[in-house]
Design a protein around this motif. Structure first.
Motif, PDB file in Angstrom:
ATOM      1  N   LEU A 105       0.836  -2.843  -5.487  1.00  0.00           N
ATOM      2  CA  LEU A 105       0.902  -2.611  -4.037  1.00  0.00           C
ATOM      3  C   LEU A 105       0.741  -3.912  -3.267  1.00  0.00           C
ATOM      4  O   LEU A 105       1.360  -4.110  -2.213  1.00  0.00           O
ATOM      5  N   SER A 106      -0.086  -4.809  -3.796  1.00  0.00           N
ATOM      6  CA  SER A 106      -0.276  -6.099  -3.124  1.00  0.00           C
ATOM      7  C   SER A 106       1.003  -6.928  -3.167  1.00  0.00           C
ATOM      8  O   SER A 106       1.340  -7.625  -2.204  1.00  0.00           O
ATOM      9  N   VAL A 149       3.296  -5.867  -0.426  1.00  0.00           N
ATOM     10  CA  VAL A 149       2.943  -6.484   0.854  1.00  0.00           C
ATOM     11  C   VAL A 149       3.361  -7.954   0.862  1.00  0.00           C
ATOM     12  O   VAL A 149       3.886  -8.454   1.867  1.00  0.00           O
ATOM     13  N   VAL A 209       7.044  -8.216   1.563  1.00  0.00           N
ATOM     14  CA  VAL A 209       7.340  -7.953   2.973  1.00  0.00           C
ATOM     15  C   VAL A 209       6.955  -9.153   3.835  1.00  0.00           C
ATOM     16  O   VAL A 209       7.698  -9.547   4.747  1.00  0.00           O
ATOM     17  N   LEU A 210       5.807  -9.756   3.558  1.00  0.00           N
ATOM     18  CA  LEU A 210       5.382 -10.920   4.343  1.00  0.00           C
ATOM     19  C   LEU A 210       6.333 -12.096   4.144  1.00  0.00           C
ATOM     20  O   LEU A 210       6.638 -12.831   5.088  1.00  0.00           O
ATOM     21  N   TRP A 251       6.179  -5.966  13.574  1.00  0.00           N
ATOM     22  CA  TRP A 251       5.311  -6.143  12.413  1.00  0.00           C
ATOM     23  C   TRP A 251       3.875  -6.474  12.803  1.00  0.00           C
ATOM     24  O   TRP A 251       2.943  -6.165  12.042  1.00  0.00           O
ATOM     25  N   PHE A 296       0.730  -4.146  11.432  1.00  0.00           N
ATOM     26  CA  PHE A 296      -0.489  -4.685  10.829  1.00  0.00           C
ATOM     27  C   PHE A 296      -1.666  -4.671  11.806  1.00  0.00           C
ATOM     28  O   PHE A 296      -2.659  -5.360  11.582  1.00  0.00           O
ATOM     29  N   LYS A 331      -0.808   4.493   8.777  1.00  0.00           N
ATOM     30  CA  LYS A 331      -0.672   3.223   8.058  1.00  0.00           C
ATOM     31  C   LYS A 331      -1.509   3.251   6.786  1.00  0.00           C
ATOM     32  O   LYS A 331      -2.714   3.476   6.836  1.00  0.00           O
ATOM     33  N   LEU A 346      -2.003  -1.803   3.037  1.00  0.00           N
ATOM     34  CA  LEU A 346      -1.458  -2.823   3.930  1.00  0.00           C
ATOM     35  C   LEU A 346      -2.510  -3.873   4.262  1.00  0.00           C
ATOM     36  O   LEU A 346      -2.204  -5.057   4.401  1.00  0.00           O
ATOM     37  N   SER A 397      -4.590  -5.450   0.659  1.00  0.00           N
ATOM     38  CA  SER A 397      -3.846  -6.397  -0.177  1.00  0.00           C
ATOM     39  C   SER A 397      -4.179  -7.843   0.141  1.00  0.00           C
ATOM     40  O   SER A 397      -4.096  -8.714  -0.736  1.00  0.00           O
ATOM     41  N   PHE A 398      -4.549  -8.135   1.391  1.00  0.00           N
ATOM     42  CA  PHE A 398      -4.864  -9.519   1.750  1.00  0.00           C
ATOM     43  C   PHE A 398      -6.046 -10.030   0.943  1.00  0.00           C
ATOM     44  O   PHE A 398      -6.051 -11.165   0.466  1.00  0.00           O
ATOM     45  N   ALA A 434      11.415  -5.685  -0.013  1.00  0.00           N
ATOM     46  CA  ALA A 434      10.629  -4.970  -1.017  1.00  0.00           C
ATOM     47  C   ALA A 434      11.345  -4.939  -2.356  1.00  0.00           C
ATOM     48  O   ALA A 434      10.729  -4.683  -3.396  1.00  0.00           O
TER      49      ALA A 434
END
Length: 738
Positions: free
Chosen positions: A480-481, A484, A487-488, A529, A533, A541, A545, A548-549, A603
């Motif tokens: 999942l990370s 993200v 996407v970033l 975006w 976030f 959400k 999301l 993951s950071f 993705a």
């Protein structure tokens, strides 16, 4: 780059062409019929003869398989020597080539005859016994004897028959019944799967006939080898001459066909093209030295780059000492602007774009191949090669992320880079960069080696920051990370694209156009975006999301989402972007959701990462098997033998995932089944990983290119530029003293 015209009398057109050719700087543009009273020119006298000789030389090179390494040094080639020696070489080569073709045709005929006779030799019946009967009908063909006999046993119109069979051929002798029509035997076999064979007209036995044909083939092959040897000797003698002749005739053909791009009348001509601005004085002087005042050179238009992105305008003054502001025809800078020359008050002619030279250095240069696959940049466009160099290997390496595959990609790239020139060499360089990043990400993912974490084989307790690609139960959060992270990356990538669109529109038009064309999309993209976030409307959400950071930064960054106020500001930015878009480009409102959709498209990076990792894992499971150890963390470990498999199955704290093929092999009690299982497992592993390696190119490579072409280039880049091809030739085999 400066657009220039050369206008003069047709009496001096030959001298002008020679002078322009020697400068090797003018990119000639084709006449576009904009001058009233002018027409496209015709080739100079002798062009047809030169082209005929050039075709002859290239044909001889093809026959002799001449390449470019048969010349020790460049030297002059006299026209009379060229004509005389070309005639001699042509006569010799054509004679040998014709003889070679004849021998090959005769060998082919003999081989076909042998193939036709082999079934009869296998049958073992003399040929004269298979034909010439008045009361019998005979059929020979490839068929199954049982099927033939079963059909004839119930056939009407046949009193008696006999079937003789070889390995794949049958001979059927039949006596027709009284009153039966001719051909009753063939008619009776219509329902049988039989390929009829024609009986050859030969007096000897089939075996003797085949032997005779084989002897003839051997004699013909010996003659063919002799002819091939003569051609090789001719090649050794004539290769250097042919390469020199081709080069000299190519140069002559280019000169004689140059007027095809000119505008001409009965007495005058106009030639136009682009030239580097700093080369213009030398070009003008060369024409003047060649023909004096019989031709006039004029700068019609100037296109100059402004590396800093600012507009730069200079008057053209060839008579003064001031700087001309010349810039090379290089598409690696941001923009180009064009201005009318002022020295003669001549208005710009035509709307053709200046030609382009891409110069991105030795590191990024090979990635021009990927850019040109979309389209060479126009003179007025930003060359995205450097950005592709920075992003394509990064995306590719992340999607594969395996040290073993990376080493193989780099090795394949080095092979192409060191063995070939041109396109294959550039592909090799791209492959080496992609392989290098694949190795780096393979280390990052836990020293992945062909789908397995190599660090798990090392002794002692070793902590690795990233435990795999999210395929095992222990590291599902990483999957999942990585979604993200993909996407970033897409968000940053698209921001660069829209920013370049903004800058380009600002430089070529004004701030208003830049806001409508680029600014609107920047506001919508980042506003959307930022809101996603943010903590504004947090319910829909997903938690990953924000979590993951922390995972991606190993706990260094804890992110709970942007404040609600940022969410409201993001909505305001989206609305502002939509308003700008509605004012400047109303039709594009139909694509208002594209900033969200395009980012989500990235993705696919995570999807390919998991797919390729899953395929490699599946190969390893089939070949070697795997289990989860007693730590219970969910990491996969190989099973090395039947004894090891039994231990895993008997240990409650260890969970069997899959028992692979090689686990049937027991070193303590080697048996046939175990050896077959071991060999089969190794074969599955090798073939499986080769397939994954190939699919990595077709999936990761294609997906990375797609993201560059569609999502990224679509924001600021159109391509379609012309290559700078100056009129002239770089001599390699001849000198100018011909």
């Amino acid at each position: 780059m400066s657009k220039v015209s050369v206008t003069g009398s047709k009496r001096v057109i030959d001298d002008v062409i020679e002078a322009a050719y020697d400068t090797h700087s003018l990119h000639v543009t084709d006449y576009d019929e904009r001058y009233e009273g002018f027409a496209p020119g015709e080739s100079l006298e002798g062009a047809e003869t030169v082209n005929e000789r050039l075709v002859t030389v290239r044909s001889l090179e093809s026959v002799l398989d001449v390449e470019g390494d048969e010349v020790d040094a460049a030297r002059a080639l006299d026209d009379e020597v060229l004509e005389r020696e070309l005639a001699d070489v042509r006569e010799s080569v054509n004679e040998l080539d014709d003889r070679r073709d004849e021998l090959r045709a005769e060998i082919r005929d003999r081989e076909e005859e042998i193939d036709r006779m082999e079934p009869f030799a296998d049958l073992g019946i003399e040929l004269d016994l298979l034909r010439g009967y008045d009361s019998l009908e005979v059929v020979v063909g490839e068929a199954k004897p049982d099927a033939v006999e079963a059909t004839l046993a119930n056939a009407d119109g046949i009193d008696a028959y006999e079937v003789f069979a070889g390995s794949d051929v049958v001979a059927v002798f039949a006596r027709p019944a009284d009153g039966a029509e001719a051909g009753v035997l063939q008619d009776s076999l219509v329902g049988v799967d039989i390929a009829l064979l024609e009986v050859p007209d030969a007096e000897t036995s089939p075996a003797e006939y085949v032997a005779e044909l084989e002897r003839e083939c051997e004699d013909l092959r010996a003659d063919l080898e002799s002819v091939e040897a003569d051609l090789a000797a001719t090649k050794e003698e004539a290769a250097a001459f042919l390469l020199r002749a081709e080069e000299q005739l190519t140069i002559e053909a280019q000169k004689k066909e140059a007027p095809l791009s000119f505008a001409t009348t009965e007495n005058a001509f106009i030639a136009e093209g682009w030239i580097p601005t700093d080369a213009y004085p030398d070009f003008e002087a060369a024409i003047a030295d060649a023909v004096g005042d019989h031709a006039e050179v004029e700068e019609l238009e100037r296109a100059s780059f402004t590396p800093g992105g600012d507009h730069h305008t200079e008057a053209v003054d060839h008579g003064g000492d001031g700087d001309t502001g010349s810039e090379p025809a290089d598409a690696s800078d941001a923009t180009a602007e064009r201005e009318a020359a002022t020295d003669g008050g001549h208005a710009p002619h035509g709307d053709d774009e200046p030609p382009v030279v891409q110069d991105n250095g030795s590191a990024a240069g090979p990635f021009e191949l990927l850019v040109q696959g979309f389209g060479r940049p126009k003179y007025s466009e930003f060359d995205p090669t450097l950005l592709v160099f920075l992003t394509f290997p990064l995306m590719f390496g992340f999607m594969i992320g395996d040290v073993g595959y990376g080493v193989l990609y780099a090795a394949i790239g080095y092979f192409l880079y060191s063995r070939y020139d041109g396109t294959f060499r550039e592909l090799g360089a791209v492959a080496m960069w992609a392989g290098g990043f694949t190795i780096l990400f393979g280390i990052y993912f836990g020293i992945d080696l062909f789908g397995y974490h190599a660090y798990q084989l090392l002794p002692g307790e070793i902590h690795w920051p990233v435990d795999g690609k999210g395929l095992s139960p222990a590291d599902i959060d990483w999957a999942l990370s990585f979604l993200v992270a993909s996407v970033l990356f897409g968000l940053v990538h698209l921001n660069v694209g829209h920013t370049l669109s903004f800058v380009s529109n600002y430089q070529q038009h004004d701030l208003k156009h830049a806001l409508y064309e680029g600014g609107s999309w920047l506001l919508i993209l980042n506003g959307a975006w930022l809101w996603i976030f943010s903590q504004h409307v947090p319910g829909p959400k997903p938690d990953f999301l924000f979590e993951s950071f922390s995972i991606l930064t190993f706990g260094a960054v804890s992110f709970a989402g942007f404040p609600v106020a940022v969410g409201y500001a993001a909505i305001a930015a989206i609305l502002a972007g939509i308003i700008l878009l509605a004012i400047g480009e109303p039709p594009e409102l139909a694509e208002v959701l594209s900033p969200i959709v395009n980012v989500i498209s990235y993705a696919r990076i995570m999807a390919v990462l998991l797919a390729k990792g899953g395929m490699a894992l599946a190969v390893n499971l089939l070949a070697f098997g795997a289990y989860i150890d007693e730590s219970g963390e969910g990491s996969f470990h190989f099973i090395f033998s039947a004894e090891h498999l039994a231990h895993v199955q008997e240990t409650p704290s260890e969970e069997l995932v899959f028992a692979g093929m090689t686990t049937a092999f027991d070193p303590a009690a080697i048996g046939a089944v175990g050896v077959v299982a071991l060999v089969g497992g190794i074969l599955v592993a090798v073939v499986g990983h080769v397939v994954v390696l190939a699919l990595g190119i077709t999936s990761a490579g294609i997906q990375a290119v797609r993201l560059e072409y569609v999502e990224f280039f679509g924001n600021f880049y159109s391509g379609g530029g012309d290559t700078y091809l100056p009129f002239g030739y770089d001599r390699k085999y001849t000198t100018e003293d011909n």
